[in-house]
Design a protein around this motif. Structure first.
Motif, PDB file in Angstrom:
ATOM      1  N   GLU A  66       0.613  -0.553  -0.126  1.00 48.28           N
ATOM      2  CA  GLU A  66       0.128   0.064   0.067  1.00 48.28           C
ATOM      3  C   GLU A  66       0.607   1.418  -0.119  1.00 48.28           C
ATOM      4  O   GLU A  66       2.045   1.136   0.675  1.00 48.28           O
ATOM      5  CB  GLU A  66      -0.766  -0.190   1.157  1.00 48.28           C
ATOM      6  CG  GLU A  66      -1.909  -1.275   0.774  1.00 48.28           C
ATOM      7  CD  GLU A  66      -2.463  -0.813   2.263  1.00 48.28           C
ATOM      8  OE1 GLU A  66      -3.290   0.087   2.941  1.00 48.28           O
ATOM      9  OE2 GLU A  66      -1.957  -2.035   3.532  1.00 48.28           O
ATOM     10  N   LEU A  67       0.403   2.625  -0.725  1.00 51.10           N
ATOM     11  CA  LEU A  67       0.961   3.390  -1.029  1.00 51.10           C
ATOM     12  C   LEU A  67       1.113   4.315   0.316  1.00 51.10           C
ATOM     13  O   LEU A  67       2.357   4.921   0.828  1.00 51.10           O
ATOM     14  CB  LEU A  67       0.830   4.491  -1.908  1.00 51.10           C
ATOM     15  CG  LEU A  67       1.389   5.556  -2.735  1.00 51.10           C
ATOM     16  CD1 LEU A  67       2.583   5.686  -2.745  1.00 51.10           C
ATOM     17  CD2 LEU A  67       0.770   6.477  -3.602  1.00 51.10           C
ATOM     18  N   SER A  68       0.304   4.005   1.160  1.00 52.62           N
ATOM     19  CA  SER A  68       0.309   4.341   2.419  1.00 52.62           C
ATOM     20  C   SER A  68       1.168   3.909   3.677  1.00 52.62           C
ATOM     21  O   SER A  68       1.316   4.552   4.634  1.00 52.62           O
ATOM     22  CB  SER A  68      -2.154   4.607   3.269  1.00 52.62           C
ATOM     23  OG  SER A  68      -1.770   2.980   3.043  1.00 52.62           O
ATOM     24  N   ARG A  69       2.010   3.029   2.971  1.00 53.40           N
ATOM     25  CA  ARG A  69       2.501   2.648   4.063  1.00 53.40           C
ATOM     26  C   ARG A  69       3.785   2.420   3.560  1.00 53.40           C
ATOM     27  O   ARG A  69       4.773   1.839   3.423  1.00 53.40           O
ATOM     28  CB  ARG A  69       2.242   0.724   4.357  1.00 53.40           C
ATOM     29  CG  ARG A  69       0.573   0.474   5.042  1.00 53.40           C
ATOM     30  CD  ARG A  69       0.602  -0.976   5.803  1.00 53.40           C
ATOM     31  NE  ARG A  69      -0.029  -0.894   6.887  1.00 53.40           N
ATOM     32  CZ  ARG A  69      -0.597   0.426   8.174  1.00 53.40           C
ATOM     33  NH1 ARG A  69      -0.009   0.918   8.661  1.00 53.40           N
ATOM     34  NH2 ARG A  69      -2.240  -0.066   8.255  1.00 53.40           N
ATOM     35  N   HIS A  70       4.205   3.578   2.433  1.00 53.74           N
ATOM     36  CA  HIS A  70       5.291   4.098   1.457  1.00 53.74           C
ATOM     37  C   HIS A  70       6.040   2.630   0.875  1.00 53.74           C
ATOM     38  O   HIS A  70       7.102   2.022   1.315  1.00 53.74           O
ATOM     39  CB  HIS A  70       6.464   4.175   3.064  1.00 53.74           C
ATOM     40  CG  HIS A  70       6.433   5.455   4.029  1.00 53.74           C
ATOM     41  ND1 HIS A  70       4.985   5.786   5.322  1.00 53.74           N
ATOM     42  CD2 HIS A  70       6.406   7.164   3.294  1.00 53.74           C
ATOM     43  CE1 HIS A  70       5.563   6.680   5.287  1.00 53.74           C
ATOM     44  NE2 HIS A  70       6.402   7.566   4.909  1.00 53.74           N
ATOM     45  N   GLY A  71       4.847   2.699   0.206  1.00 51.69           N
ATOM     46  CA  GLY A  71       5.499   1.366  -0.643  1.00 51.69           C
ATOM     47  C   GLY A  71       6.016   0.490  -0.230  1.00 51.69           C
ATOM     48  O   GLY A  71       6.330  -0.731  -0.707  1.00 51.69           O
ATOM     49  N   GLY A  72       5.395  -0.157   0.916  1.00 48.96           N
ATOM     50  CA  GLY A  72       5.656  -1.631   1.820  1.00 48.96           C
ATOM     51  C   GLY A  72       6.346  -1.713   2.507  1.00 48.96           C
ATOM     52  O   GLY A  72       7.199  -2.289   3.243  1.00 48.96           O
ATOM     53  N   GLY A  73       7.304  -0.516   3.462  1.00 48.80           N
ATOM     54  CA  GLY A  73       8.459   0.258   3.607  1.00 48.80           C
ATOM     55  C   GLY A  73       8.653  -0.257   5.120  1.00 48.80           C
ATOM     56  O   GLY A  73       9.151  -0.667   6.044  1.00 48.80           O
ATOM     57  N   ASP A  74       7.090   0.141   5.770  1.00 53.12           N
ATOM     58  CA  ASP A  74       6.856   0.155   7.087  1.00 53.12           C
ATOM     59  C   ASP A  74       7.135  -0.774   7.798  1.00 53.12           C
ATOM     60  O   ASP A  74       7.735  -0.780   8.996  1.00 53.12           O
ATOM     61  CB  ASP A  74       5.648   0.636   7.226  1.00 53.12           C
ATOM     62  CG  ASP A  74       5.696   2.701   6.790  1.00 53.12           C
ATOM     63  OD1 ASP A  74       6.580   3.281   6.915  1.00 53.12           O
ATOM     64  OD2 ASP A  74       4.505   2.545   6.725  1.00 53.12           O
ATOM     65  N   ASP A  75       5.756  -2.214   6.991  1.00 51.40           N
ATOM     66  CA  ASP A  75       6.581  -3.060   7.955  1.00 51.40           C
ATOM     67  C   ASP A  75       7.842  -3.993   8.480  1.00 51.40           C
ATOM     68  O   ASP A  75       8.531  -4.673   9.059  1.00 51.40           O
ATOM     69  CB  ASP A  75       5.210  -4.321   7.541  1.00 51.40           C
ATOM     70  CG  ASP A  75       3.813  -3.068   7.930  1.00 51.40           C
ATOM     71  OD1 ASP A  75       3.919  -2.660   8.641  1.00 51.40           O
ATOM     72  OD2 ASP A  75       3.371  -3.835   7.095  1.00 51.40           O
TER      73      ASP A  75
END
Length: 429
Positions: free
Chosen positions: A365-374
């Motif tokens: 999800e873009l809202s999760r910085h392109g998958g970077g957050d997790d």
């Protein structure tokens, strides 16, 4: 099962609550939340229910939590920008390892104090430059390191903030005023500074910058504009920034499109039509964008002169249709165009046909910085559990400072009419 870390969360805003705390559900064998703090009692109560935090480990402020004996192995600090260093220093002195939301601080001396304290305490501090963990940028880093287009000579980068995101976060929201938070180029674009330095492997020598608040000023208000969108505004019909249009009717983020998360959960903990409209009637997100106490820029250009003679340009603009990043890398043997909105990477080696790498399906999800957050959260937990030092991807405190030097120099240059600012005098000794 390996060691499971106990985590304390200071600040239960959108990042603290929806990104960092969520790691306890994603990686339950690695993390449990044992203490929380926030100035909003409703958010604290929510954490008690969602993560089974004991009542005696819930606090009305980060300061109250940090006054206690050590409550966990790590502390996630997701408070406001100008509180970061104060909270992080206390946490380090208590013996916590720290995951710190960016930016570190808009004050260079505060940054220096934090670096000194982390060294003295022998604790790890990781800064949340989450783009390094997005598959999109990991692929770009792989291409850069492999010398796919030779040596990088010049980079052109665009940070498309998005018209409604600018209005939400930087005109009406928490980061609207640099005296209360940080300058726009630091708060929003230290991400960009960091990712550009990381991808190219270069170091900045000097910076120049121009920018201003072009639109979101009282004198730009259309005729008939009211002080609040829901309070008899006569200009709302033709105004794209009308709060009701954004928060109720936006095709992706509006309540009536089925969204119940960001940005709506910034307005109200549990978005419903009634709660969102109530928030717009009385809260900051219902204010006219031409009648707020904002002072951060809505557009800015930055030129970075690197120590090896290469150059990087960054344009940040709030007047874009999409929230995305676009970068063109120009090297001695070809060019790469990376379009995060399209999730495509186009490689053109000189004299050869363009090769497209489609990253769709890997970015999350873009809202999760392109998958970077997790992925950042998992790496932080693994780093502490394994007792290892930060690697080439991890943004340690010292590493993150390079992006902050660039952003601080850019703001200094902007305020001095575009004067060139040297970086070296800013660096820590």
């Amino acid at each position: 099962m390996g060691k499971r870390l106990k985590a304390a969360i200071a600040g239960l805003g959108s990042r603290g609550k929806d990104t960092y705390a969520r790691a306890a559900k994603l990686f339950p064998d690695k993390m449990e939340i044992t203490a929380v703090a926030d100035i909003d009692p409703a958010k604290v109560r929510e954490a008690v229910r969602e993560y089974q935090v004991k009542e005696e480990a819930c606090f009305a402020s980060a300061e109250e939590m940090l006054a206690q004996d050590k409550l966990a192995d790590v502390m996630v600090i997701a408070t406001q920008d100008r509180q970061h260093v104060k909270h992080a220093v206390l946490a380090l002195q208590k013996g916590y390892h720290v995951l710190l939301e960016k930016p570190i601080s808009p004050d260079l001396e505060e940054c220096r104090k934090l670096v000194k304290t982390a060294r003295e305490c022998g604790r790890q501090v990781m800064i949340c430059h989450v783009l390094r963990y997005a598959p999109f940028y990991e692929k770009l880093k792989e291409l850069m390191d492999a010398g796919t287009i030779g040596e990088i000579v010049s980079v052109m980068a665009v940070e498309n903030v998005g018209w409604w995101h600018q209005a939400h976060s930087f005109v009406r929201g928490n980061w609207r005023n640099s005296e209360l938070s940080s300058p726009m180029i630091l708060q929003k674009c230290c991400h960009d500074m960091d990712i550009l330095l990381w991808l190219t492997g270069k170091t900045c020598k000097s910076v120049s910058s121009f920018g201003d608040t072009y639109l979101f000023r009282k004198e730009k208000a259309p005729e008939g504009a009211g002080r609040r969108c829901l309070d008899g505004c006569k200009a709302k019909e033709d105004c794209p920034f009308d709060a009701k249009k954004i928060y109720m009717d936006h095709k992706k983020y509006g309540l009536r499109s089925g969204n119940r998360e960001w940005p709506l959960d910034v307005l109200t903990l549990h978005p419903t039509e009634e709660s969102v409209l109530d928030a717009l009637k009385s809260g900051p997100y219902g204010r006219c964008v031409y009648d707020c106490d904002n002072n951060v820029v809505d557009h800015q250009v930055v030129n970075l002169n690197m120590t090896d003679g290469a150059t990087i340009s960054l344009t940040m603009c709030g007047f874009t249709s999409e929230i995305s990043r676009y970068t063109k890398f120009m090297g001695t043997r070809g060019e790469i165009i990376a379009d995060m909105a399209e999730n495509t990477i186009d490689i053109t080696r000189f004299g050869q046909e363009t090769e497209r790498i489609d990253m769709t399906g890997t970015a999350g999800e873009l809202s999760r910085h392109g998958g970077g957050d997790d992925r950042l959260m998992e790496d932080f937990l693994d780093m502490i559990i394994e007792g290892r030092k930060p690697d080439g991807r991890t943004t340690s405190l010292e590493c993150s400072m390079e992006s902050h030097y660039c952003a601080m120099a850019a703001e200094e240059s902007r305020l001095r009419g575009g004067e060139v600012v040297e970086i070296e005098p800013m660096r820590l000794l």
